[in-house]
Design an enzyme around this catalytic site. Structure first.
Site: not given
Ligand code: CAP
Ligand code: MG
Length: 431
Positions: A178-179, A308
């Protein structure tokens, strides 16, 4: 006459080497249009708020020129000599800098940039491209699957690695950090790399498939290089970088490093919504993604349209086209300028954020097969756990590629995991 008007020239015809920007602009009440666009061109090139005794003709020749206005949009051409080739930080300091704070503008948004050939060729671009990733992952055609272990941070290294093993053996191609998971005391980066490498080897042996890991090296730049080396020591082909929080300088250093280490770069875009979300002010995701492709990321998140996080369908489609095509035609409606990508390889689109198996058909229909679908909660929220969630995701992909609806596929006994997922999540679009 205000010196700003010297930066407006409706007769100007952009040169082949000019750098072109498309801005949405909104002048402060009462400010004449040319005074507003003159300020944008001036402050982002070589003008300022007053006449200068130091101005000479050879300097004036370098000025940017606002040359076309249509409604609330202005095109500005910049002589290439204003820029340092190969430096994305300098490009952003110029055209994504002071102008956004000018009092003379209520709002300003940089919608798109046309990078001219000389500038395009001063960057690496993606090292592998879509076909290169497919080759080293041995996945010739189908969409690829990734998951982020959730809860996003807090798991210990063994807990994280167990989720990795369950996901990989359940049919996923990639694990992704995760980020905001980097090197916390409960899950140290080096320990995570080591244990997940062990789980990857085990999962590859059991499944006969290649498995990899977008391991998050986000940190201070020298530390990112150190972490990239650790990922390489464990034969992971990718590293992940939070490109907005690391910045262009950090990303360019890692791209340089990966050219030698032959590692692919997964670009997470956390923080982008601080400036991309407002349709009136800031920087478009399109311009950000183009800059990232140029610097050289192999993957980039482009949204889902149904998940989301805010990601309008048209924006996702424009992003996908810009990331994967060699030539992008202009579209006034989509606020897209023409862009020739010359020798730059395509960047793989990543669709993520609120996805679960029930939404996989929609995403594949929208993006086609050249995409990575990332499901975090949509896998670890499966009533029978990560392994079943991963199986359900793979079954949803197989059904979609076979032209079956998920309801039809879920009826078959071998797709029990999919059926359980559909019963649990249905086809909801989370917010
Ligand atoms: C998704 C996610 C990603 C988002 C980032 C989160 O988790 O790991 O960081 O997709 O947004 O932390 O929300 P979920 P984007 O699959 O549990 O939603 O891809 O729009 O940059
Ligand atoms: Mg994430």
């Amino acid at each position: 006459m205000s010196q700003y008007l010297d930066f407006v020239d409706y007769q100007y015809k952009p040169k082949k080497d000019d750098f072109i920007c498309l801005f949405r602009f909104e002048p402060k009440k009462g400010l004449p249009l040319n005074e507003a666009i003159g300020r944008v061109a001036s402050e982002s090139s070589n003008g300022t708020w007053t006449e200068l005794t130091t101005l000479k003709e050879h300097i004036r020749k370098l000025r940017a020129r606002a040359f076309e206005v249509k409604g609330e949009y202005v095109k500005i051409a910049y002589p290439l000599d204003l820029f340092e080739l190969g430096s994305m930080p300098q490009v952003y300091s110029a055209v994504v800098g002071n102008i956004f704070g000018m009092k003379a503008l209520e709002n300003l948004r940089l919608e798109d940039i046309t990078f001219p050939e000389k500038m395009v060729k001063s960057f690496y671009g993606p090292q592998f491209g879509v076909q290169g990733v497919r080759k080293f992952m041995k996945i010739p055609k189908r969409p690829m699957l990734a998951t982020v272990p959730k809860p996003k941070v807090g798991m210990t290294t063994p807990e994280h690695a167990k989720v990795a093993y369950d996901a990989w053996t359940g049919g996923l191609d990639f694990l992704k950090d995760d980020e905001n998971l980097t090197d916390q005391k409960f899950n140290r980066y080096a320990a995570r790399a080591k244990l997940c490498a062990k789980m990857r080897d085990k999962a590859e042996k059991e499944t006969g498939e290649k498995k990899d890991y977008f391991i998050n090296i986000t940190a201070e730049t020298k530390e990112m290089v150190r972490r990239a080396k650790i990922a390489q020591d464990y034969d992971f082909r990718y590293v992940m970088v939070d490109i907005v929080t690391c910045g262009w300088a950090g990303l360019q250093t890692i791209r340089e490093h990966c050219e030698d280490s032959k590692q692919a770069i997964h670009a997470h875009r956390a923080m982008h919504a601080t400036f991309t979300r407002n349709p009136k002010h800031g920087l478009s995701m399109l311009a950000l993604a183009k800059s990232a492709r140029l610097v050289g990321v192999d993957n980039i998140h482009i949204g889902t349209a149904v998940g989301k996080l805010v990601s309008p369908r048209q924006e996702v489609l424009s992003l996908e086209s810009e990331m994967e095509h060699h030539m992008v035609n202009p579209s006034e409606k989509q606020k897209v300028l023409q862009q020739k990508w010359f020798n730059i390889k395509p960047t793989l689109a990543v669709s993520s954020g609120g996805l679960h198996p029930g939404l996989i058909p929609y995403v594949i229909k929208m993006l086609g097969n050249d995409a990575v679908l990332q499901l975090g909660g949509g896998i670890h929220g499966h009533p029978h756990g990560t392994h079943a969630g991963a199986m359900a995701s793979r079954q949803a992909i197989q059904a979609t590629l076979a032209g079956e609806t998920l309801d039809e596929a879920a009826k078959r006994t071998e797709n029990k995991a999919l059926r359980e997922s559909i019963e649990h999540f249905g086809y909801e679009r989370p917010i």
